[in-house]
Design a protein around this motif. Structure first.
Motif, PDB file in Angstrom:
ATOM      1  N   ASN A  38       0.829  -1.212   0.000  1.00 28.20           N
ATOM      2  CA  ASN A  38       0.000   0.000   0.000  1.00 28.20           C
ATOM      3  C   ASN A  38       0.859   1.256   0.000  1.00 28.20           C
ATOM      4  N   ASP A  39       1.966   1.223   0.753  1.00 28.93           N
ATOM      5  CA  ASP A  39       2.895   2.356   0.745  1.00 28.93           C
ATOM      6  C   ASP A  39       3.519   2.538  -0.634  1.00 28.93           C
ATOM      7  N   LEU A  40       3.912   1.410  -1.255  1.00 34.43           N
ATOM      8  CA  LEU A  40       4.511   1.480  -2.591  1.00 34.43           C
ATOM      9  C   LEU A  40       3.535   2.077  -3.598  1.00 34.43           C
ATOM     10  N   TYR A  97      10.455  -4.650  -7.002  1.00 27.93           N
ATOM     11  CA  TYR A  97       9.994  -5.752  -7.848  1.00 27.93           C
ATOM     12  C   TYR A  97      10.872  -6.069  -9.055  1.00 27.93           C
ATOM     13  N   ALA A  98      11.775  -5.222  -9.431  1.00 30.94           N
ATOM     14  CA  ALA A  98      12.523  -5.388 -10.678  1.00 30.94           C
ATOM     15  C   ALA A  98      13.277  -6.709 -10.762  1.00 30.94           C
ATOM     16  N   ASN A 132      -7.785  -3.038  -3.479  1.00 32.88           N
ATOM     17  CA  ASN A 132      -8.268  -4.339  -3.026  1.00 32.88           C
ATOM     18  C   ASN A 132      -7.628  -5.490  -3.806  1.00 32.88           C
ATOM     19  N   HIS A 133      -6.729  -5.189  -4.709  1.00 29.61           N
ATOM     20  CA  HIS A 133      -6.007  -6.205  -5.468  1.00 29.61           C
ATOM     21  C   HIS A 133      -4.614  -6.409  -4.888  1.00 29.61           C
ATOM     22  N   ASN A 134      -4.023  -7.543  -5.180  1.00 26.47           N
ATOM     23  CA  ASN A 134      -2.683  -7.862  -4.714  1.00 26.47           C
ATOM     24  C   ASN A 134      -1.668  -7.271  -5.691  1.00 26.47           C
ATOM     25  N   LEU A 135      -0.786  -6.421  -5.199  1.00 19.83           N
ATOM     26  CA  LEU A 135       0.182  -5.730  -6.047  1.00 19.83           C
ATOM     27  C   LEU A 135       1.102  -6.709  -6.776  1.00 19.83           C
ATOM     28  N   PHE A 138       2.855  -9.374 -11.738  1.00 23.19           N
ATOM     29  CA  PHE A 138       3.237 -10.608 -12.418  1.00 23.19           C
ATOM     30  C   PHE A 138       2.207 -11.055 -13.448  1.00 23.19           C
ATOM     31  N   THR A 139       0.972 -10.613 -13.327  1.00 27.19           N
ATOM     32  CA  THR A 139      -0.001 -10.856 -14.398  1.00 27.19           C
ATOM     33  C   THR A 139       0.412 -10.067 -15.632  1.00 27.19           C
ATOM     34  N   ILE A 140       0.849  -8.841 -15.434  1.00 27.05           N
ATOM     35  CA  ILE A 140       1.352  -8.037 -16.552  1.00 27.05           C
ATOM     36  C   ILE A 140       2.571  -8.727 -17.168  1.00 27.05           C
ATOM     37  N   ALA A 141       3.494  -9.195 -16.324  1.00 27.67           N
ATOM     38  CA  ALA A 141       4.689  -9.885 -16.831  1.00 27.67           C
ATOM     39  C   ALA A 141       4.288 -11.151 -17.594  1.00 27.67           C
ATOM     40  N   HIS A 142       3.371 -11.908 -17.032  1.00 20.37           N
ATOM     41  CA  HIS A 142       2.873 -13.127 -17.678  1.00 20.37           C
ATOM     42  C   HIS A 142       2.313 -12.799 -19.062  1.00 20.37           C
TER      43      HIS A 142
END
Length: 191
Positions: A19-21, A39-40, A78-81, A86-90
Protein backbone atom coordinates in the motif's frame (compact mmCIF):
# COMPACT_ATOMS: atom_id res chain seq x y z
CA UNK A 1 2.01 -5.73 5.90
CA UNK A 2 5.54 -6.54 4.77
CA UNK A 3 6.41 -9.44 2.52
CA UNK A 4 9.70 -11.32 2.78
CA UNK A 5 11.48 -12.34 -0.41
CA UNK A 6 14.57 -14.49 -0.84
CA UNK A 7 17.19 -12.56 -2.82
CA UNK A 8 20.03 -15.03 -2.87
CA UNK A 9 21.61 -17.89 -1.02
CA UNK A 10 20.18 -17.51 2.46
CA UNK A 11 19.48 -13.79 2.06
CA UNK A 12 15.98 -12.53 2.81
CA UNK A 13 14.78 -9.02 2.12
CA UNK A 14 11.58 -7.50 3.48
CA UNK A 15 9.57 -5.84 0.74
CA UNK A 16 8.00 -2.51 1.67
CA UNK A 17 4.29 -2.46 2.38
CA UNK A 18 2.47 -2.74 -0.98
CA UNK A 19 0.00 0.00 0.00
CA UNK A 20 2.90 2.36 0.75
CA UNK A 21 4.51 1.48 -2.59
CA UNK A 22 1.27 2.16 -4.45
CA UNK A 23 0.70 5.49 -2.74
CA UNK A 24 4.25 6.73 -3.30
CA UNK A 25 4.25 5.45 -6.91
CA UNK A 26 1.12 7.48 -7.61
CA UNK A 27 2.94 10.63 -6.49
CA UNK A 28 5.51 10.63 -9.30
CA UNK A 29 8.73 9.26 -10.71
CA UNK A 30 10.68 9.27 -7.44
CA UNK A 31 7.95 7.30 -5.72
CA UNK A 32 7.65 4.91 -8.64
CA UNK A 33 11.37 4.17 -8.31
CA UNK A 34 10.68 2.55 -4.92
CA UNK A 35 8.11 0.21 -6.49
CA UNK A 36 10.51 -0.57 -9.32
CA UNK A 37 13.35 -1.38 -6.92
CA UNK A 38 11.10 -3.64 -4.87
CA UNK A 39 9.99 -5.75 -7.85
CA UNK A 40 12.52 -5.39 -10.68
CA UNK A 41 14.79 -8.31 -9.78
CA UNK A 42 11.90 -10.73 -9.24
CA UNK A 43 10.24 -9.69 -12.51
CA UNK A 44 13.56 -9.95 -14.35
CA UNK A 45 14.26 -13.46 -13.01
CA UNK A 46 10.76 -14.64 -13.88
CA UNK A 47 10.95 -13.27 -17.42
CA UNK A 48 14.48 -14.57 -17.97
CA UNK A 49 13.39 -18.04 -16.89
CA UNK A 50 10.69 -17.83 -19.55
CA UNK A 51 12.50 -16.23 -22.51
CA UNK A 52 16.14 -17.05 -21.95
CA UNK A 53 18.14 -14.12 -23.18
CA UNK A 54 19.13 -10.93 -21.48
CA UNK A 55 18.21 -8.51 -24.26
CA UNK A 56 14.61 -9.76 -24.56
CA UNK A 57 14.36 -9.99 -20.77
CA UNK A 58 15.46 -6.38 -20.38
CA UNK A 59 13.00 -5.26 -23.07
CA UNK A 60 10.10 -7.18 -21.55
CA UNK A 61 10.96 -6.05 -18.01
CA UNK A 62 10.90 -2.46 -19.25
CA UNK A 63 7.55 -3.08 -20.94
CA UNK A 64 6.16 -4.51 -17.70
CA UNK A 65 7.16 -1.47 -15.67
CA UNK A 66 5.91 0.95 -18.32
CA UNK A 67 2.55 -0.84 -18.13
CA UNK A 68 2.66 -0.70 -14.32
CA UNK A 69 3.49 3.01 -14.41
CA UNK A 70 0.68 3.67 -16.88
CA UNK A 71 -1.81 1.66 -14.84
CA UNK A 72 -0.84 2.60 -11.29
CA UNK A 73 -3.36 5.45 -11.06
CA UNK A 74 -6.25 3.09 -11.72
CA UNK A 75 -4.86 0.22 -9.64
CA UNK A 76 -7.40 -0.73 -6.99
CA UNK A 77 -6.19 -1.19 -3.45
CA UNK A 78 -8.27 -4.34 -3.03
CA UNK A 79 -6.01 -6.21 -5.47
CA UNK A 80 -2.68 -7.86 -4.71
CA UNK A 81 0.18 -5.73 -6.05
CA UNK A 82 2.54 -8.67 -6.70
CA UNK A 83 -0.15 -10.62 -8.52
CA UNK A 84 -1.03 -7.57 -10.63
CA UNK A 85 2.61 -6.94 -11.61
CA UNK A 86 3.24 -10.61 -12.42
CA UNK A 87 0.00 -10.86 -14.40
CA UNK A 88 1.35 -8.04 -16.55
CA UNK A 89 4.69 -9.88 -16.83
CA UNK A 90 2.87 -13.13 -17.68
CA UNK A 91 0.93 -11.36 -20.42
CA UNK A 92 4.04 -9.68 -21.87
CA UNK A 93 5.80 -13.06 -22.04
CA UNK A 94 2.71 -14.67 -23.61
CA UNK A 95 2.69 -11.93 -26.25
CA UNK A 96 6.33 -12.65 -26.99
CA UNK A 97 5.67 -16.41 -27.23
CA UNK A 98 3.04 -15.71 -29.85
CA UNK A 99 5.80 -14.13 -31.93
CA UNK A 100 8.63 -16.63 -31.36
CA UNK A 101 9.79 -19.69 -29.40
CA UNK A 102 11.96 -19.64 -26.24
CA UNK A 103 15.71 -19.74 -26.77
CA UNK A 104 17.08 -21.14 -23.52
CA UNK A 105 17.04 -24.22 -21.37
CA UNK A 106 16.02 -24.06 -17.75
CA UNK A 107 19.60 -24.89 -16.83
CA UNK A 108 20.75 -21.64 -18.41
CA UNK A 109 17.91 -19.70 -16.81
CA UNK A 110 18.57 -20.79 -13.27
CA UNK A 111 22.37 -21.28 -13.25
CA UNK A 112 22.23 -22.58 -9.71
CA UNK A 113 25.31 -21.78 -7.63
CA UNK A 114 26.87 -24.50 -5.56
CA UNK A 115 27.89 -24.07 -1.94
CA UNK A 116 30.01 -27.23 -1.84
CA UNK A 117 33.73 -26.70 -1.13
CA UNK A 118 34.45 -30.43 -1.63
CA UNK A 119 35.07 -31.12 -5.36
CA UNK A 120 33.37 -34.55 -5.20
CA UNK A 121 30.31 -33.05 -3.49
CA UNK A 122 30.32 -30.29 -6.10
CA UNK A 123 30.32 -32.83 -8.95
CA UNK A 124 27.53 -34.86 -7.33
CA UNK A 125 25.46 -31.74 -6.70
CA UNK A 126 25.98 -30.58 -10.30
CA UNK A 127 24.90 -34.00 -11.56
CA UNK A 128 21.72 -33.85 -9.46
CA UNK A 129 20.95 -30.32 -10.64
CA UNK A 130 21.45 -31.41 -14.25
CA UNK A 131 19.11 -34.38 -13.74
CA UNK A 132 16.51 -32.17 -12.08
CA UNK A 133 16.70 -29.53 -14.81
CA UNK A 134 16.30 -32.23 -17.45
CA UNK A 135 13.19 -33.53 -15.68
CA UNK A 136 11.79 -30.00 -15.34
CA UNK A 137 12.44 -29.25 -19.00
CA UNK A 138 10.39 -32.34 -19.89
CA UNK A 139 7.34 -30.87 -18.09
CA UNK A 140 4.67 -29.15 -20.13
CA UNK A 141 4.76 -25.36 -20.34
CA UNK A 142 1.97 -24.86 -17.78
CA UNK A 143 3.78 -26.91 -15.11
CA UNK A 144 7.07 -25.15 -15.86
CA UNK A 145 5.39 -21.77 -15.49
CA UNK A 146 3.93 -22.72 -12.11
CA UNK A 147 7.43 -23.62 -10.90
CA UNK A 148 8.88 -20.43 -12.39
CA UNK A 149 6.26 -18.26 -10.71
CA UNK A 150 6.82 -20.03 -7.39
CA UNK A 151 10.62 -20.22 -7.38
CA UNK A 152 11.99 -17.64 -9.84
CA UNK A 153 9.38 -14.95 -9.16
CA UNK A 154 8.90 -16.08 -5.52
CA UNK A 155 5.15 -15.51 -5.60
CA UNK A 156 2.81 -16.94 -3.00
CA UNK A 157 0.29 -19.58 -4.06
CA UNK A 158 -2.47 -17.00 -3.86
CA UNK A 159 -0.53 -14.59 -6.11
CA UNK A 160 0.19 -17.37 -8.61
CA UNK A 161 -3.50 -18.21 -8.62
CA UNK A 162 -4.34 -14.63 -9.51
CA UNK A 163 -1.79 -14.68 -12.34
CA UNK A 164 -2.92 -17.97 -13.90
CA UNK A 165 -6.63 -17.73 -13.05
CA UNK A 166 -6.84 -20.60 -10.57
CA UNK A 167 -7.64 -20.84 -6.88
CA UNK A 168 -4.87 -20.75 -4.31
CA UNK A 169 -5.67 -24.34 -3.31
CA UNK A 170 -5.53 -25.58 -6.90
CA UNK A 171 -2.16 -23.91 -7.45
CA UNK A 172 -0.74 -25.24 -4.18
CA UNK A 173 -1.93 -28.75 -5.01
CA UNK A 174 -0.53 -28.54 -8.55
CA UNK A 175 2.89 -27.32 -7.38
CA UNK A 176 3.07 -29.99 -4.68
CA UNK A 177 2.13 -32.68 -7.22
CA UNK A 178 4.78 -31.46 -9.64
CA UNK A 179 7.43 -31.42 -6.91
CA UNK A 180 6.37 -34.88 -5.71
CA UNK A 181 6.57 -36.24 -9.27
CA UNK A 182 10.00 -34.70 -9.72
CA UNK A 183 11.18 -36.15 -6.41
CA UNK A 184 9.94 -39.62 -7.35
CA UNK A 185 11.66 -39.43 -10.73
CA UNK A 186 14.91 -38.29 -9.09
CA UNK A 187 14.74 -41.15 -6.58
CA UNK A 188 13.94 -43.62 -9.37
CA UNK A 189 17.00 -42.45 -11.34
CA UNK A 190 19.19 -42.89 -8.26
CA UNK A 191 17.94 -46.44 -7.65
Amino acid sequence: MHENVSVGRGQVMALPDPNDLIQTAKKGKAGFANLYQAYALRVYRYIYARVGNHQDTEDLTSQVFIAVMNGIESFGGNHNLSAWIFTIAHNKVADRYRKQKPEVTLEQAYQLPSGHPDPLQHVLADEQVTQLLTLVSDLDAEKQELLQLRFAAELSYNEIGEVVGKSEGAVKMAVHRILHQLQEKMEHKDA
